[in-house]
Structure formats: structure tokens, C-alpha cells
Design an enzyme around this catalytic site. Structure first.
Site, mmCIF file in Angstrom:
data_model
loop_
_atom_site.group_PDB
_atom_site.id
_atom_site.type_symbol
_atom_site.label_atom_id
_atom_site.label_comp_id
_atom_site.label_asym_id
_atom_site.label_seq_id
_atom_site.Cartn_x
_atom_site.Cartn_y
_atom_site.Cartn_z
ATOM 1 C CG LEU A 76 -1.955 -1.206 1.158
ATOM 2 C CD1 LEU A 76 -2.849 -1.188 2.390
ATOM 3 C CD2 LEU A 76 -2.783 -1.225 -0.108
ATOM 4 C CB CYS A 77 4.440 1.977 -0.230
ATOM 5 S SG CYS A 77 4.918 1.751 1.470
ATOM 6 C CG HIS A 78 0.979 6.683 -2.444
ATOM 7 N ND1 HIS A 78 0.567 6.615 -1.138
ATOM 8 C CD2 HIS A 78 -0.132 6.939 -3.167
ATOM 9 C CE1 HIS A 78 -0.733 6.823 -1.076
ATOM 10 N NE2 HIS A 78 -1.190 7.020 -2.294
ATOM 11 C CG MET A 113 6.600 2.667 4.655
ATOM 12 S SD MET A 113 6.894 1.691 6.164
ATOM 13 C CE MET A 113 7.392 0.122 5.468
ATOM 14 C CG ASP A 128 23.908 -12.804 0.306
ATOM 15 O OD1 ASP A 128 23.745 -14.041 0.427
ATOM 16 O OD2 ASP A 128 24.284 -12.271 -0.749
#
Length: 158
Positions: A76-78, A113, A128
């Protein structure tokens, strides 16, 4: 809106927030993540001693690329036109690395975000790169450190 959550409509269903009427302002967010590991692992990462190459450079680029893809990862991020993303990585004592990611935009919604995704992805990339020598590494303290701009104003973690 159910319980005051902006990503839920009046029926409690998920939706993307309408930001069309929000003011365009300068917005900035700083997020962090920490990797805790054996001292030898921290030294190898910070001194470029990993067989996979320069882990710090790879992690910085991974964080920047991830910030640009946040709306593809978080439903739901723009999509946001970022004006700046930076990822800073430093030793935090003998057994930890601190990753700090900054995201900036001039727009109608915040970049918290994007900063969080950048810090998290940089930490995952370091994991990693170094997992061959230390699988017990732990990624901790992923959080928003501060944000500025927008209707909700400024925030700073104490």
C-alpha cells in the site's frame, strides 16, 4: 475508517490512501538497522576482507536500489519520486555494525518506508556477504530514527 487506520476504509478493507489533496512539502526520514556478529566478522566486513568483495559498497547500493523499489515491495505504499537516498555504514563497537539510511523527497507523502526498506536491505546484504563466516549474525534495531515534513510534523526517537 476503521479504528483510525489510514489504510483501511470505512468497511475495514485495505486500500491505498488518497494523497491527491495533500500539500507538497519537503520530506525526510532516517531509519536504522544494526547487525550483531562476532568481532572477527565485523572486522572482515569493515576492512573489506570478505571473499565476495567490498560488502560495504554492495550494501550501500542495495539499500539505495531497495528504497527506489519500496512501492513494489510494500503493497500500500505510493511510488515516490525520491530526491535523495543515502546509506551510511559504520562499526558500532567491536561486535556490531550500524546502518543508517536517509530518504528524501518533495512530495505529498512521507518517505519513512523508503528509509526503513533501505536500512533493512543493506543489513540483509551484509548478512548475505558474510554468512559464509558467521551464520549466527543477528539483524536488530530496525526502526525509524527521525522524520520531518508533512501534516503529521516531525518525529525524533528519544
Amino acid at each position: 475508517m476503521a479504528q483510525g487506520l489510514t489504510h483501511l476504509n470505512e468497511r475495514g478493507e485495505a486500500h491505498i490512501v488518497d494523497i491527491g489533496d495533500k500539500a507538497i512539502t519537503r520530506r525526510r526520514a532516517l531509519a536504522q538497522a544494526r547487525i550483531v556478529a562476532e568481532t572477527g566478522t565485523i572486522v572482515a566486513i569493515m576492512d573489506g576482507g570478505l571473499k565476495k568483495g567490498d560488502a560495504l559498497a554492495v550494501a550501500r547500493i542495495a539499500g539505495i536500489m531497495a528504497a527506489k523499489k519500496t512501492s513494489d515491495l510494500i503493497p500500500l505504499c505510493h511510488p515516490i519520486p525520491l530526491t535523495k537516498v543515502s546509506v551510511d555504514i559504520e562499526a558500532d563497537g567491536p561486535d556490531a555494525i550500524l546502518i543508517r539510511a536517509t530518504a528524501e523527497t518533495t512530495g505529498q507523502t512521507g518517505v519513512e518506508m523508503e528509509a526503513l526498506v533501505a536500512a533493512s536491505t543493506a543489513a540483509l546484504t551484509l548478512y548475505d556477504m558474510a554468512k559464509a563466516i558467521d551464520r549466527a549474525m543477528t539483524i536488530t534495531d530496525i526502526c525509524l530514527v527521525e522524520k520531518s515534513g508533512g501534516k503529521s510534523g516531525d518525529f525524533s526517537r528519544s
